[in-house]
Design a protein around this motif. Structure first.
Motif, PDB file in Angstrom:
ATOM      1  N   MET A 168     -29.049  90.950  -0.477  1.00  0.00           N
ATOM      2  CA  MET A 168     -29.797  90.284   0.230  1.00  0.00           C
ATOM      3  C   MET A 168     -30.988  89.824  -0.535  1.00  0.00           C
ATOM      4  O   MET A 168     -31.937  88.963  -0.163  1.00  0.00           O
ATOM      5  N   GLY A 169     -31.049  90.311  -1.870  1.00  0.00           N
ATOM      6  CA  GLY A 169     -32.283  89.649  -2.775  1.00  0.00           C
ATOM      7  C   GLY A 169     -33.689  90.098  -2.295  1.00  0.00           C
ATOM      8  O   GLY A 169     -34.386  89.336  -2.472  1.00  0.00           O
ATOM      9  N   LEU A 170     -33.812  91.503  -1.598  1.00  0.00           N
ATOM     10  CA  LEU A 170     -34.974  91.877  -0.878  1.00  0.00           C
ATOM     11  C   LEU A 170     -35.997  92.406  -2.167  1.00  0.00           C
ATOM     12  O   LEU A 170     -35.533  92.880  -3.265  1.00  0.00           O
ATOM     13  N   ASP A 171     -37.156  92.385  -2.061  1.00  0.00           N
ATOM     14  CA  ASP A 171     -38.222  92.770  -2.886  1.00  0.00           C
ATOM     15  C   ASP A 171     -38.503  94.186  -2.609  1.00  0.00           C
ATOM     16  O   ASP A 171     -39.469  94.601  -1.933  1.00  0.00           O
ATOM     17  N   ILE A 172     -37.502  95.159  -3.077  1.00  0.00           N
ATOM     18  CA  ILE A 172     -37.441  96.372  -2.473  1.00  0.00           C
ATOM     19  C   ILE A 172     -38.783  97.216  -3.082  1.00  0.00           C
ATOM     20  O   ILE A 172     -39.312  98.010  -2.084  1.00  0.00           O
ATOM     21  N   PRO A 173     -39.236  97.068  -4.316  1.00  0.00           N
ATOM     22  CA  PRO A 173     -40.337  97.716  -4.564  1.00  0.00           C
ATOM     23  C   PRO A 173     -41.644  97.319  -3.818  1.00  0.00           C
ATOM     24  O   PRO A 173     -42.507  98.327  -3.443  1.00  0.00           O
ATOM     25  N   LEU A 174     -41.731  96.166  -3.283  1.00  0.00           N
ATOM     26  CA  LEU A 174     -42.880  95.767  -2.193  1.00  0.00           C
ATOM     27  C   LEU A 174     -42.687  96.428  -1.275  1.00  0.00           C
ATOM     28  O   LEU A 174     -43.602  97.078  -0.425  1.00  0.00           O
ATOM     29  N   MET A 175     -41.584  96.626  -0.646  1.00  0.00           N
ATOM     30  CA  MET A 175     -41.305  97.445   0.757  1.00  0.00           C
ATOM     31  C   MET A 175     -41.495  98.980   0.560  1.00  0.00           C
ATOM     32  O   MET A 175     -41.959  99.398   1.427  1.00  0.00           O
ATOM     33  N   MET A 176     -41.123  99.414  -0.545  1.00  0.00           N
ATOM     34  CA  MET A 176     -41.429 100.857  -0.667  1.00  0.00           C
ATOM     35  C   MET A 176     -42.837 101.031  -0.651  1.00  0.00           C
ATOM     36  O   MET A 176     -43.282 102.160  -0.126  1.00  0.00           O
ATOM     37  N   GLY A 177     -43.770 100.243  -1.401  1.00  0.00           N
ATOM     38  CA  GLY A 177     -45.156 100.333  -1.661  1.00  0.00           C
ATOM     39  C   GLY A 177     -45.691 100.258   0.043  1.00  0.00           C
ATOM     40  O   GLY A 177     -46.595 100.778   0.251  1.00  0.00           O
ATOM     41  N   THR A 178     -45.002  99.171   0.652  1.00  0.00           N
ATOM     42  CA  THR A 178     -45.638  98.707   2.076  1.00  0.00           C
ATOM     43  C   THR A 178     -45.515 100.200   2.949  1.00  0.00           C
ATOM     44  O   THR A 178     -46.416 100.666   3.585  1.00  0.00           O
ATOM     45  N   CYS A 179     -44.174 100.848   2.592  1.00  0.00           N
ATOM     46  CA  CYS A 179     -43.783 102.152   3.426  1.00  0.00           C
ATOM     47  C   CYS A 179     -45.089 103.466   3.263  1.00  0.00           C
ATOM     48  O   CYS A 179     -45.350 103.866   3.963  1.00  0.00           O
ATOM     49  N   SER A 180     -45.189 103.269   1.794  1.00  0.00           N
ATOM     50  CA  SER A 180     -46.423 104.266   1.574  1.00  0.00           C
ATOM     51  C   SER A 180     -47.597 104.251   2.165  1.00  0.00           C
ATOM     52  O   SER A 180     -48.356 105.036   2.586  1.00  0.00           O
ATOM     53  N   GLU A 181     -48.038 102.795   2.031  1.00  0.00           N
ATOM     54  CA  GLU A 181     -49.149 102.416   2.963  1.00  0.00           C
ATOM     55  C   GLU A 181     -49.337 102.743   4.265  1.00  0.00           C
ATOM     56  O   GLU A 181     -50.151 103.430   4.824  1.00  0.00           O
ATOM     57  N   LEU A 182     -48.119 102.536   5.131  1.00  0.00           N
ATOM     58  CA  LEU A 182     -47.967 102.759   6.537  1.00  0.00           C
ATOM     59  C   LEU A 182     -48.047 104.273   6.697  1.00  0.00           C
ATOM     60  O   LEU A 182     -48.714 104.784   7.587  1.00  0.00           O
ATOM     61  N   ARG A 183     -47.417 105.030   5.637  1.00  0.00           N
ATOM     62  CA  ARG A 183     -47.641 106.495   5.964  1.00  0.00           C
ATOM     63  C   ARG A 183     -48.782 106.939   6.029  1.00  0.00           C
ATOM     64  O   ARG A 183     -49.403 108.007   6.488  1.00  0.00           O
ATOM     65  N   PHE A 184     -49.863 106.435   4.983  1.00  0.00           N
ATOM     66  CA  PHE A 184     -51.051 106.740   4.935  1.00  0.00           C
ATOM     67  C   PHE A 184     -51.999 106.415   6.059  1.00  0.00           C
ATOM     68  O   PHE A 184     -52.718 107.091   6.604  1.00  0.00           O
ATOM     69  N   SER A 185     -51.750 105.088   6.410  1.00  0.00           N
ATOM     70  CA  SER A 185     -52.641 104.405   7.480  1.00  0.00           C
ATOM     71  C   SER A 185     -51.877 103.391   8.235  1.00  0.00           C
ATOM     72  O   SER A 185     -51.747 102.403   7.786  1.00  0.00           O
ATOM     73  N   PRO A 186     -51.342 103.790   9.617  1.00  0.00           N
ATOM     74  CA  PRO A 186     -50.756 102.965  10.566  1.00  0.00           C
ATOM     75  C   PRO A 186     -51.439 101.653  10.872  1.00  0.00           C
ATOM     76  O   PRO A 186     -50.693 100.821  11.617  1.00  0.00           O
ATOM     77  N   VAL A 187     -52.607 101.683  10.569  1.00  0.00           N
ATOM     78  CA  VAL A 187     -53.380 100.552  11.166  1.00  0.00           C
ATOM     79  C   VAL A 187     -53.807  99.453  10.273  1.00  0.00           C
ATOM     80  O   VAL A 187     -54.403  98.608  10.433  1.00  0.00           O
ATOM     81  N   ILE A 188     -53.388  99.595   9.013  1.00  0.00           N
ATOM     82  CA  ILE A 188     -53.513  98.619   8.000  1.00  0.00           C
ATOM     83  C   ILE A 188     -53.192  97.113   8.253  1.00  0.00           C
ATOM     84  O   ILE A 188     -52.090  97.122   9.055  1.00  0.00           O
ATOM     85  N   ASN A 189     -53.596  96.151   7.710  1.00  0.00           N
ATOM     86  CA  ASN A 189     -53.128  94.708   8.086  1.00  0.00           C
ATOM     87  C   ASN A 189     -52.000  94.448   7.329  1.00  0.00           C
ATOM     88  O   ASN A 189     -51.926  93.788   6.440  1.00  0.00           O
ATOM     89  N   ILE A 190     -50.821  95.130   7.684  1.00  0.00           N
ATOM     90  CA  ILE A 190     -49.663  95.059   7.016  1.00  0.00           C
ATOM     91  C   ILE A 190     -49.157  93.645   6.869  1.00  0.00           C
ATOM     92  O   ILE A 190     -48.145  93.342   5.909  1.00  0.00           O
TER      93      ILE A 190
END
Length: 394
Positions: free
Chosen positions: A305-327
């Motif tokens: 699918m040509g996804l930017d997987i590292p970006l999504m891994m980092g986003t998941c890390s952010e959400l694990r820490f703070s679910p209210v970030i401006n994702i």
């Protein structure tokens, strides 16, 4: 109050951010309390006040302008921002700017920023159809803007791209900077890039919306052993006092107590030493609960699918820490078929991952977390509506 020279101005190192003003029951801004906080801030030497077009549903500019109108215009510096990051089928910087001047009750802004340059908004700001930068360059020439800059929530690559394209017009840059995001959001690299370009750094989210004001007991004990008389929020500001190139530290204060504590903190400079910084970095590592992605991109080479997987891994890390970030700032710029929801779970990525990450499992987790963020759902709908209007020639 600590001050720093910025061109012809002497700025207080602490600025009053007005995104989180005190509110009354029902959500309206508590103007009486804001007035008392501004009075205290000015008496304590704070002279920089930061607002923006969308803060508090558009009321922040009105309230802070009204309160500051009680004081001589040369006794404070007022900053606001152009909302080019908001999704729209067209942009009219002149209409917004004239409205902002009226809302704030001023004839000029001391500082004016392009709000939230990131992956999805950069093309809006650079689009010749809207000539946003050209318009504000002209307002600066006319004296209606004294200093022009921008805020950025994008990744390092995005920041570099914008600086290459428009850096000659930008006098300062406002980034999210604190001891957690020093590594979590590559703030250290962003600071280094801005220093290389000789662009002064403005700081937002110095204590991450209050998240860094209280830590686990064991972590607080470590810091108390090093600085017994230093409060946990103060650690965040002392960290920034040693960060290279930092000119302005904005704090979104929502109570008189916060204002009093922060003004007291900025009465003297007590930057952290290497041991103290090391302690913070160790605590930060323990707080991240991050996906152990190293951004090697082996996975992306094999994603059908040509996804930017590292970006999504980092986003998941952010959400694990703070679910209210401006994702939305991180994912909104992606085309619909490049969103996390486009993952088909084939597992080709996981087979190539040197870190042995269950990437399909993380993608499922990410999609579940995103579905629980109303703002993300709303922005996705806005994108669809804007796309329909554009396709219909509206």
């Amino acid at each position: 109050m600590l001050y720093i020279d910025f061109q012809d101005k002497k700025l207080s190192k602490l600025g009053f951010g007005t995104m989180r003003l005190p509110t009354l029951e029902g959500g309206a801004i508590d103007e009486a309390q804001v007035a008392e906080m501004v009075k205290y801030a000015l008496a304590g030497g704070v002279n920089y006040f930061d607002t923006a077009y969308p803060y508090h549903g558009g009321m922040s500019e009105i309230v802070i302008g009204k309160v500051l109108s009680e004081y001589p215009r040369d006794s404070y510096y007022l900053a606001t921002k152009y909302p080019g990051h908001q999704i729209s089928s067209s942009y009219d910087p002149a209409a917004v700017f004239e409205k902002q001047l009226k809302k704030c009750g001023v004839e000029y802004f001391d500082f004016y920023l392009l709000h939230n340059v990131y992956e999805n908004s950069i093309q809006t700001y650079l689009d010749p159809r809207w000539d946003i930068i050209g318009y504000f360059r002209e307002q600066k020439r006319l004296g209606r803007i004294r200093h022009l800059g921008f805020s950025c929530h994008g990744r390092v690559e995005n920041l570099r791209e914008f600086l290459d394209a428009a850096g000659d017009d930008m006098e300062f840059c406002q980034i999210q900077l604190n001891w957690l995001d020093w590594t979590l959001q590559d703030a250290k690299v962003k600071v280094e890039l801005l220093n290389e370009r000789n662009i002064p750094v403005w700081v937002m989210e110095p204590v991450r919306g209050g998240r860094l004001c209280k830590l686990d007991e064991k972590d607080e004990a470590v810091l108390k052993a090093l600085r017994p008389d230093t409060g946990i929020p103060e650690w965040g500001f002392r960290f920034l006092q040693g960060a290279p190139g930092v000119t302005m530290v904005l704090s979104g204060m929502s109570s008189m107590q916060q204002m009093q504590e922060n003004v007291r903190t900025f009465e003297e400079c007590k930057p952290l030493n290497d041991q103290e910084i090391g302690a913070l970095m160790t605590i930060a590592d323990g707080m991240k609960n991050s996906v152990p992605c190293t951004a090697c991109h082996y996975c992306t080479d094999h994603c059908p699918m040509g996804l930017d997987i590292p970006l999504m891994m980092g986003t998941c890390s952010e959400l694990r820490f703070s679910p209210v970030i401006n994702i939305a700032m991180r994912l909104e710029g992606l085309h619909a078929n490049k969103q996390p929801s486009a993952c088909i779970g084939c597992g080709a990525c996981a087979q190539m991952c040197p870190q042995k990450i269950d990437i399909p499992g993380v993608m499922t987790e990410l999609n579940e977390m995103l579905s629980k963020i109303p703002k993300w759902v709303d922005i996705c709908k806005q994108r669809e509506e804007a796309a329909k209007k554009t396709s219909h020639g509206e």
